[in-house]
Design an enzyme around this catalytic site. Structure first.
Site, PDB file in Angstrom:
ATOM      1  CG  HIS A   1      -2.011  -1.029   1.121  1.00  0.00           C
ATOM      2  ND1 HIS A   1      -3.329  -0.716   0.864  1.00  0.00           N
ATOM      3  CD2 HIS A   1      -1.965  -2.387   1.203  1.00  0.00           C
ATOM      4  CE1 HIS A   1      -4.045  -1.829   0.816  1.00  0.00           C
ATOM      5  NE2 HIS A   1      -3.243  -2.859   1.021  1.00  0.00           N
TER       6      HIS A   1
ATOM      7  CG  ASP B   1      -0.077   9.111   0.777  1.00  0.00           C
ATOM      8  OD1 ASP B   1      -0.027   7.926   1.157  1.00  0.00           O
ATOM      9  OD2 ASP B   1      -0.879   9.940   1.235  1.00  0.00           O
TER      10      ASP B   1
HETATM   11  P1  ADP Z   1      -3.226   6.312   4.779  1.00  0.00           P
HETATM   12  O1  ADP Z   1      -3.500   4.927   4.336  1.00  0.00           O
HETATM   13  O2  ADP Z   1      -1.785   6.661   4.762  1.00  0.00           O
HETATM   14  O3  ADP Z   1      -3.830   6.634   6.087  1.00  0.00           O
HETATM   15  P2  ADP Z   1      -5.162   7.271   2.756  1.00  0.00           P
HETATM   16  O4  ADP Z   1      -5.485   8.679   2.349  1.00  0.00           O
HETATM   17  O5  ADP Z   1      -4.945   6.352   1.629  1.00  0.00           O
HETATM   18  O6  ADP Z   1      -3.914   7.342   3.742  1.00  0.00           O
HETATM   19  O7  ADP Z   1      -6.353   6.681   3.601  1.00  0.00           O
HETATM   20  C1  ADP Z   1      -6.830   7.292   4.742  1.00  0.00           C
HETATM   21  C2  ADP Z   1      -8.218   6.752   5.032  1.00  0.00           C
HETATM   22  O8  ADP Z   1      -8.510   7.022   6.397  1.00  0.00           O
HETATM   23  C3  ADP Z   1      -9.285   7.429   4.209  1.00  0.00           C
HETATM   24  O9  ADP Z   1     -10.281   6.496   3.881  1.00  0.00           O
HETATM   25  C4  ADP Z   1      -9.829   8.494   5.148  1.00  0.00           C
HETATM   26  O10 ADP Z   1     -11.177   8.818   4.934  1.00  0.00           O
HETATM   27  C5  ADP Z   1      -9.655   7.847   6.493  1.00  0.00           C
HETATM   28  N1  ADP Z   1      -9.421   8.885   7.505  1.00  0.00           N
HETATM   29  C6  ADP Z   1      -8.404   9.749   7.554  1.00  0.00           C
HETATM   30  N2  ADP Z   1      -8.564  10.606   8.581  1.00  0.00           N
HETATM   31  C7  ADP Z   1      -9.710  10.271   9.184  1.00  0.00           C
HETATM   32  C8  ADP Z   1     -10.435  10.780  10.302  1.00  0.00           C
HETATM   33  N3  ADP Z   1     -10.032  11.829  11.014  1.00  0.00           N
HETATM   34  N4  ADP Z   1     -11.572  10.174  10.634  1.00  0.00           N
HETATM   35  C9  ADP Z   1     -12.009   9.116   9.934  1.00  0.00           C
HETATM   36  N5  ADP Z   1     -11.380   8.603   8.876  1.00  0.00           N
HETATM   37  C10 ADP Z   1     -10.247   9.165   8.495  1.00  0.00           C
HETATM   38  O1  F6P Z   2      -1.720   2.769   3.998  1.00  0.00           O
HETATM   39  C1  F6P Z   2      -0.618   2.704   4.805  1.00  0.00           C
HETATM   40  C2  F6P Z   2      -0.934   2.254   6.213  1.00  0.00           C
HETATM   41  O2  F6P Z   2       0.192   1.831   6.890  1.00  0.00           O
HETATM   42  C3  F6P Z   2      -1.902   1.129   6.236  1.00  0.00           C
HETATM   43  O3  F6P Z   2      -1.224  -0.069   6.237  1.00  0.00           O
HETATM   44  C4  F6P Z   2      -2.675   1.398   7.449  1.00  0.00           C
HETATM   45  O4  F6P Z   2      -4.014   1.056   7.295  1.00  0.00           O
HETATM   46  C5  F6P Z   2      -2.593   2.886   7.624  1.00  0.00           C
HETATM   47  O5  F6P Z   2      -1.452   3.294   6.979  1.00  0.00           O
HETATM   48  C6  F6P Z   2      -2.721   3.245   9.082  1.00  0.00           C
HETATM   49  O6  F6P Z   2      -1.629   2.817   9.828  1.00  0.00           O
HETATM   50  P1  F6P Z   2      -1.700   1.922  11.127  1.00  0.00           P
HETATM   51  O7  F6P Z   2      -2.262   0.612  10.742  1.00  0.00           O
HETATM   52  O8  F6P Z   2      -0.289   1.866  11.600  1.00  0.00           O
HETATM   53  O9  F6P Z   2      -2.598   2.642  12.083  1.00  0.00           O
END
Ligand code: ADP
Ligand code: F6P
Length: 522
Positions: free
Chosen positions: A155, A363
């Protein structure tokens, strides 16, 4: 249809708020197809003696989960996963910390998870492992005699070879990664970096642009951009409750323009630079004072890792500074919310915001960018400002693409978005929505599972006969290998330039070599 067994460190709890791209996109896909989801349940127990497997069913999904010990949480999750692999994969060698104990814990947790899962597998299950926490998982399963086809999806970004080699155990890790049948990446850049490593450092050869022969095995390395479930997101954004929230946003927030950012509070998300860019917007274009608000929702994550505690302090100081310098009785320029919020609230906030600001420094994909597009009103959409360093930028070309390190450029892009004519916004959004639909959660899952379950016919025989020679592929028109290879005295092809370093824990080398060479094949 074969049973799908998904394995990931983080397993979503459907009843809880999920913040993390992996949990979100797997849950969306798995709810529809059904299957087993195996991994960590998020609990930490005092000792290894307390670790037990629990099982629960929700709709078509069976959740099989287990806790980890306090020691493994520190050394494996916070240590090797998030203080070593995470920064390296995000090109942040300055933040990477390596210790032999943390690598040992990583191996230990992978081994324990594999030991728990192996007896529960059926011979024709499709096994799909996710993310950097579990790179050696297939090798561990193979050591337990598992012959199924096993896929892996990363990911996060895959760094260029000369960044990856900073991980002292990179050779062991990469050998272990070759125990998978299919390895999937978010972008072409990640896939190319991976293949470059296999060819340049491990003597691999590209049989086709997506098939590599390496370490006595043949594996497929392809791009499967992760996505969101567009219809469910836009449905959430248009419910009557969402409408009320949007009205509230506009009534309470006097400003005409709301800019939204939604990210885990991770240093890779570029939040301090984002806040500085917002400050530049207010400095360069003072007409935006009292007219624009930045709402940043940033839930806590991995707070015990020092770099994460540092970023929190920096961000709090910056929002205080901006609000102190520009704020007034009737206007708070930055609204900073440090917690998770329900997904339907997020959808409403996206829809009620005229600009979606997604500016990570690096990212894997960034699903927030896609969610923002999915939540918009097609007749009056907002504008997406997107970092060129998000995997999503490879696809979402109609966003305003920016360099997140260049605060003036990001400020100018926000100003461009504020002044953009409605017709241009609609045209850009229509194109973006089509791309978000094309690469949605379902296509991501189906694409990967198809590659895992049914390799293309001409390659099927090669994939099951790892010793097949390249010549055997000629009748199917498979192109010549692209890597520059030379024959070694033992007849194996070697790379003309290597990244091998001598230092590697011996226990790991022996174990990986044993596992890979004895790996049964599907
Ligand atoms: P990462 O996997 O690094 O966290 P992404 O942007 O791919 O980044 O995914 C983040 C996911 O988490 C998205 O589906 C987003 O809606 C969710 N998310 C991020 N911040 C919040 C929050 N404050 N409350 C609920 N969901 C969140
Ligand atoms: O998308 C990257 C990632 O490390 C995912 O594996 C994971 O869902 C997300 O970030 C949040 O991280 P964690 O599982 O460490 O809370």
């Amino acid at each position: 249809m074969k049973r799908l067994v998904v394995v990931s460190n983080r397993v979503a709890d459907p009843g809880c708020l999920a913040s993390g791209g992996l949990a979100v996109c797997i849950l969306d896909g798995l709810k529809e197809r059904g299957g087993v989801w195996f991994g960590w349940n998020g609990e930490i127990v005092a000792s290894e003696a307390e670790i037990g497997v629990s099982c629960r069913r929700d709709g078509k999904v069976t959740f099989v989960t287990m806790p980890i010990s306090e020691r493994d949480y520190k050394e494996h999750y916070l240590g090797f996963c998030n203080a070593a692999l995470w920064p390296v994969h995000h090109y942040r060698l300055d933040l990477a910390r390596f210790t032999p104990e943390s690598c040992e814990a990583y191996r230990r947790v992978n081994s324990r998870f594999a030991e728990a899962l192996a007896p529960q597998l059926n011979p024709d299950d499709l096994i799909w492992v996710h993310d950097y926490h579990l790179i050696p998982f297939a090798a561990e399963l193979r050591a337990h005699g598992v012959r199924n086809r096993i896929g892996f999806f990363l990911h996060i970004p895959f760094p260029p070879p000369d960044v990856l080699v900073a991980v002292p155990e990179h050779e062991w890790l990469m050998e272990a990664m070759c125990a998978y049948d299919v390895v999937g990446f978010q972008t072409r850049t990640d896939q190319a970096n991976f293949c470059r490593f296999l060819c340049e450092a491990m003597g691999g050869e590209m049989v086709t642009p997506e098939v590599v022969r390496v370490s006595g095995r043949v594996l497929t390395a392809s791009v499967f951009p992760a996505g969101v479930c567009v219809d469910s997101f836009s449905a959430m954004a248009t419910r009557p409750e969402a409408e009320k929230r949007i009205q509230w946003l506009h009534r309470r927030g006097e400003p005409r323009t709301n800019i939204i950012g939604v990210d885990r509070l991770d240093y890779t998300k570029g939040l301090p630079d984002r806040f500085r860019s917002f400050k530049r917007l207010l400095e360069l274009y003072p007409e935006n004072r009292k007219a624009v608000t930045l709402m940043q929702i940033a839930p806590p994550t991995r707070e015990e890792v020092k770099a994460y505690a540092d970023i929190r302090h920096e961000l709090e100081a910056l929002s205080g500074e901006i609000n102190g310098q520009f704020g007034d009785f009737d206007w708070t320029p930055v609204r900073y919310v440090h917690r998770s919020v329900p997904r339907d609230t997020l959808a409403a906030l996206y829809r009620g915001s005229q600009i979606g600001l997604v500016t990570p420094l690096r990212d894997g994909m960034n699903l927030v960018a896609k969610e923002y597009v999915a939540a918009q009103d097609e007749t009056d959409p907002g504008v997406l400002v997107l970092s060129r360093f998000a995997g999503a930028a490879e696809d979402l070309e109609e966003a305003l693409i920016v360099n997140p390190y260049d605060t003036d450029e990001v400020a100018q892009a926000m100003q461009h978005a504020i002044l953009m004519p409605k017709q241009e916004k609609i045209e850009r959004h229509t194109a973006l929505l089509a791309r978000v639909r094309e690469h949605d959660a379902r296509n991501w899952m189906e694409g990967f599972l198809q590659a895992l379950d049914a390799p293309p016919a001409p390659l099927a025989s090669l994939l099951s006969t790892p010793s097949a020679t390249f010549d055997a592929l000629q009748p199917w028109g498979v192109p010549a290998p692209t890597a520059q290879l030379s024959a070694a005295p033992n007849g194996r092809a070697t790379a003309s330039r290597g990244f091998r370093s001598a230092a590697m824990p011996q226990a790991h080398s022996i174990r990986a070599a044993e596992i890979i060479s004895t790996a049964p094949r599907a």
